[in-house]
Design an enzyme around this catalytic site. Structure first.
Site, PDB file in Angstrom:
ATOM      1  N   LYS A 194       0.806  -1.224   0.000  1.00  0.00           N
ATOM      2  CA  LYS A 194       0.000   0.000   0.000  1.00  0.00           C
ATOM      3  C   LYS A 194       0.836   1.270   0.000  1.00  0.00           C
ATOM      4  O   LYS A 194       0.333   2.335  -0.353  1.00  0.00           O
ATOM      5  CB  LYS A 194      -0.962   0.009   1.190  1.00  0.00           C
ATOM      6  CG  LYS A 194      -2.074  -1.004   1.028  1.00  0.00           C
ATOM      7  CD  LYS A 194      -3.131  -0.838   2.081  1.00  0.00           C
ATOM      8  CE  LYS A 194      -4.281  -1.807   1.867  1.00  0.00           C
ATOM      9  NZ  LYS A 194      -5.210  -1.817   2.984  1.00  0.00           N
ATOM     10  N   LYS A 205     -12.270  -5.240  -1.997  1.00  0.00           N
ATOM     11  CA  LYS A 205     -13.427  -4.346  -1.943  1.00  0.00           C
ATOM     12  C   LYS A 205     -13.281  -3.199  -2.921  1.00  0.00           C
ATOM     13  O   LYS A 205     -14.237  -2.704  -3.464  1.00  0.00           O
ATOM     14  CB  LYS A 205     -13.545  -3.765  -0.521  1.00  0.00           C
ATOM     15  CG  LYS A 205     -14.145  -4.738   0.459  1.00  0.00           C
ATOM     16  CD  LYS A 205     -14.293  -4.129   1.832  1.00  0.00           C
ATOM     17  CE  LYS A 205     -12.988  -4.130   2.580  1.00  0.00           C
ATOM     18  NZ  LYS A 205     -13.095  -4.400   4.005  1.00  0.00           N
ATOM     19  N   LYS A 233      -6.041 -11.086  -5.608  1.00  0.00           N
ATOM     20  CA  LYS A 233      -7.204 -11.370  -4.764  1.00  0.00           C
ATOM     21  C   LYS A 233      -8.351 -10.401  -5.070  1.00  0.00           C
ATOM     22  O   LYS A 233      -8.116  -9.265  -5.488  1.00  0.00           O
ATOM     23  CB  LYS A 233      -6.830 -11.328  -3.281  1.00  0.00           C
ATOM     24  CG  LYS A 233      -6.701  -9.937  -2.719  1.00  0.00           C
ATOM     25  CD  LYS A 233      -6.704  -9.954  -1.197  1.00  0.00           C
ATOM     26  CE  LYS A 233      -6.659  -8.521  -0.699  1.00  0.00           C
ATOM     27  NZ  LYS A 233      -6.829  -8.343   0.714  1.00  0.00           N
TER      28      LYS A 233
HETATM   29  P1  TYM Z   1     -10.425  -6.467   5.666  1.00  0.00           P
HETATM   30  O1  TYM Z   1     -11.502  -5.518   5.988  1.00  0.00           O
HETATM   31  O2  TYM Z   1      -9.499  -6.119   4.530  1.00  0.00           O
HETATM   32  O3  TYM Z   1     -11.068  -7.865   5.349  1.00  0.00           O
HETATM   33  C1  TYM Z   1     -12.018  -8.460   6.228  1.00  0.00           C
HETATM   34  C2  TYM Z   1     -11.854  -9.979   6.226  1.00  0.00           C
HETATM   35  O4  TYM Z   1     -12.083 -10.501   4.914  1.00  0.00           O
HETATM   36  C3  TYM Z   1     -10.967 -11.273   4.498  1.00  0.00           C
HETATM   37  N1  TYM Z   1     -10.834 -11.101   3.027  1.00  0.00           N
HETATM   38  C4  TYM Z   1     -10.839 -12.103   2.142  1.00  0.00           C
HETATM   39  N2  TYM Z   1     -10.965 -13.405   2.304  1.00  0.00           N
HETATM   40  C5  TYM Z   1     -10.942 -14.154   1.188  1.00  0.00           C
HETATM   41  N3  TYM Z   1     -10.803 -13.693  -0.054  1.00  0.00           N
HETATM   42  C6  TYM Z   1     -10.655 -12.377  -0.270  1.00  0.00           C
HETATM   43  N4  TYM Z   1     -10.493 -11.922  -1.503  1.00  0.00           N
HETATM   44  C7  TYM Z   1     -10.681 -11.516   0.869  1.00  0.00           C
HETATM   45  N5  TYM Z   1     -10.575 -10.170   1.038  1.00  0.00           N
HETATM   46  C8  TYM Z   1     -10.657  -9.948   2.367  1.00  0.00           C
HETATM   47  C9  TYM Z   1      -9.796 -10.706   5.281  1.00  0.00           C
HETATM   48  O5  TYM Z   1      -8.731 -11.627   5.435  1.00  0.00           O
HETATM   49  C10 TYM Z   1     -10.427 -10.398   6.612  1.00  0.00           C
HETATM   50  O6  TYM Z   1     -10.514 -11.567   7.400  1.00  0.00           O
HETATM   51  N6  TYM Z   1      -7.172  -5.417   9.353  1.00  0.00           N
HETATM   52  C11 TYM Z   1      -8.356  -6.200   8.962  1.00  0.00           C
HETATM   53  C12 TYM Z   1      -9.553  -5.909   9.826  1.00  0.00           C
HETATM   54  C13 TYM Z   1      -9.270  -6.067  11.266  1.00  0.00           C
HETATM   55  C14 TYM Z   1      -9.137  -7.296  11.977  1.00  0.00           C
HETATM   56  C15 TYM Z   1      -8.896  -6.917  13.322  1.00  0.00           C
HETATM   57  C16 TYM Z   1      -9.237  -8.647  11.611  1.00  0.00           C
HETATM   58  C17 TYM Z   1      -9.097  -5.068  12.159  1.00  0.00           C
HETATM   59  N7  TYM Z   1      -8.865  -5.581  13.383  1.00  0.00           N
HETATM   60  C18 TYM Z   1      -8.698  -7.898  14.302  1.00  0.00           C
HETATM   61  C19 TYM Z   1      -9.052  -9.604  12.624  1.00  0.00           C
HETATM   62  C20 TYM Z   1      -8.778  -9.243  13.938  1.00  0.00           C
HETATM   63  C21 TYM Z   1      -8.723  -5.887   7.529  1.00  0.00           C
HETATM   64  O7  TYM Z   1      -8.325  -4.876   6.988  1.00  0.00           O
HETATM   65  O8  TYM Z   1      -9.585  -6.803   6.953  1.00  0.00           O
END
Ligand code: TYM
Length: 329
Positions: A113, A197, A194
Site C-alpha cells: 500500500k 473491496k 485477490k
Molecule cells: P479487511 O476488511 O481487509 O477484510 C475483512 C476480512 O475478509 C478477508 N478477506 C478475504 N478473504 C478471502 N478472499 C478475499 N479476496 C478476501 N478479502 C478480504 C480478510 O482476510 C479479513 O478476514 N485489518 C483487517 C480488519 C481487522 C481485523 C482486526 C481482523 C481489524 N482488526 C482484528 C481480525 C482481527 C482488515 O483490513 O480486513
C-alpha cells in the site's frame, strides 16, 4: 468453557463475495456454536490509514453493520464499532511500545500500500499494532481471518508473547482460523490477484449488493481459457480454478467436485452466477429492510459497545500496570 472468538472488518468499500466466503460465512458457522463467544468489530479506525472521505466512511460503516446483520450475524455475536471503544487506541500505543519499526515495515500490506506513494500516513505503518490491540484487548483465543491478514495476526501473537514474557502474563495468545478452500477468492478479471473491496471499478468483483443482472454480466466476462475440458488446476488455469472455488464454496462442495457435472466454461459461468444470485438474494432483501431504520442500527451498535467495553478496559488496566504506568485508583 466458552471460546472467545474475535474478528474485524474494515469499512473501506462495499463488501464483496471474498469477504463473505472468506470471513463472514465462517463467522456465521462459529456463531452457530454456543461454545463460542463471538465479537465482531467494524474496524473504522483502520480506514483512516489511507486517504479517506469522512462522510463516505460514516456511510460505509453503517452499510457494513447492516450487511453483517443481513448476512445473519444474529444476536449471539457482539457487533460493535472499533472507534466506539477508546481502549483499543490506548492499548495500541502500549503495543507499539513493544514492537519495532522493522517488524511493522516488513508487513506485506504496508509494502504494497505504500509502494510508489508520495505521502504515506504513519497509521498505515502502525496499523498492525492497532489490529493486535483489537484482538488482545478481549483476550481472544481464535481469530478467523483470510490469508491476507495472516501476517498481521502472526505479529499480534508475537507481540502478545513478547509482552507476557517481558512484563508478565497479561494477554491470551491468539491463534488464527483460516478456511481452507475459500481463503482466497480472486478477481474475476484478473484471477492472479485477490478479489478486493476496492478492485479497479469493480469489473471483476462481485459485491454483496450487486443486482442479479450485474452478477450475471460480471461472471460472463470472467477470464477463463480456451481449454474446453474443465479441470481444477489453480497454478495453470487460475480463471477456471477461481470459478470452481466460488462454485464449490457456494454449493458446499470442493472446487474439484464442483466441476464434475459441468461441461465447458459457459456452463460453469452460468452455474456460478446462479449460485451467487441464490445466495445473495435473501441477504439483499434483509439489507433493504434493515437500512430502512438507521436508528435501530445505531441502537444495535450501542448495545454491542456496552457489552464489550468492560473487558477491554480491564485488559488495558492490566497492561498499563504491568508496564509501570501509574494508576490513580
Ligand atoms: P479487511 O476488511 O481487509 O477484510 C475483512 C476480512 O475478509 C478477508 N478477506 C478475504 N478473504 C478471502 N478472499 C478475499 N479476496 C478476501 N478479502 C478480504 C480478510 O482476510 C479479513 O478476514 N485489518 C483487517 C480488519 C481487522 C481485523 C482486526 C481482523 C481489524 N482488526 C482484528 C481480525 C482481527 C482488515 O483490513 O480486513
Amino acid at each position: 468453557m466458552t471460546t472467545r472468538v474475535f474478528t474485524g472488518l474494515k469499512p473501506t468499500g462495499q463488501l464483496q463475495i471474498g469477504n463473505y466466503l472468506g470471513a463472514i460465512r465462517p463467522l456465521l458457522d462459529l456463531a452457530a456454536d454456543p461454545d463460542n463467544d463471538l465479537l465482531v468489530s467494524v474496524a473504522d479506525l483502520h480506514a483512516l490509514t489511507v486517504q479517506h472521505d469522512p462522510a463516505r466512511l460514516r456511510a460505509l460503516t453503517l452499510e457494513m453493520v447492516a450487511t453483517l446483520l443481513a448476512c445473519g450475524l444474529n444476536a449471539r455475536a457482539k457487533l460493535f464499532v472499533q472507534s466506539s471503544i477508546p481502549a483499543h487506541t490506548e492499548l495500541s500505543y502500549l503495543l507499539e511500545s513493544t514492537a519495532t519499526y522493522g517488524e511493522m515495515a516488513r508487513m506485506i500490506q504496508f509494502k504494497e500500500k505504500s509502494r510508489g506513494q508520495e505521502s504515506v500516513r504513519l497509521s498505515l505503518l502502525t496499523y498492525p499494532a492497532l489490529m493486535a490491540a483489537d484482538i488482545l484487548a478481549y483476550q481472544s483465543e481464535v481469530v478467523p481471518v483470510g490469508d491476507d491478514q495472516r501476517q498481521h495476526l502472526e505479529l499480534a501473537t508475537t507481540l502478545a508473547r513478547r509482552f507476557n514474557g517481558t512484563y508478565g502474563d497479561v494477554f491470551t495468545v491468539p491463534r488464527g482460523a483460516t478456511p481452507a478452500e475459500t481463503a482466497r477468492v480472486k478477481d474475476l478479471r484478473d484471477p492472479t490477484t485477490k478479489m478486493g473491496k476496492s478492485g479497479a471499478a469493480g469489473a471483476g468483483v462481485i459485491f454483496l449488493r450487486d443486482e442479479p443482472d450485474a452478477i450475471v454480466a460480471k461472471v460472463r466476462r470472467a477470464v477463463t481459457d480456451n481449454n474446453p475440458t474443465l479441470t481444477y488446476d489453480p497454478r495453470n488455469r487460475s480463471g477456471v480454478a477461481n470459478l470452481a472455488v466460488l462454485l464449490g464454496a457456494l454449493t458446499g462442495s470442493s472446487p474439484g467436485a464442483a466441476l464434475d457435472e459441468i461441461q465447458g466454461a459457459a456452463a460453469l459461468k452460468a452455474a456460478v452466477a446462479e449460485a451467487l444470485v441464490e445466495t445473495l438474494a435473501p441477504i439483499q432483501k434483509r439489507y433493504r429492510e434493515l437500512t430502512a431504520d438507521p436508528a435501530e442500527l445505531l441502537s444495535v451498535l450501542r448495545s454491542g459497545a456496552e457489552v464489550v467495553a468492560g473487558d477491554a478496559v480491564k485488559t488495558v488496566a492490566n497492561a498499563r500496570e504491568a508496564m509501570g504506568l501509574l494508576s490513580l485508583h
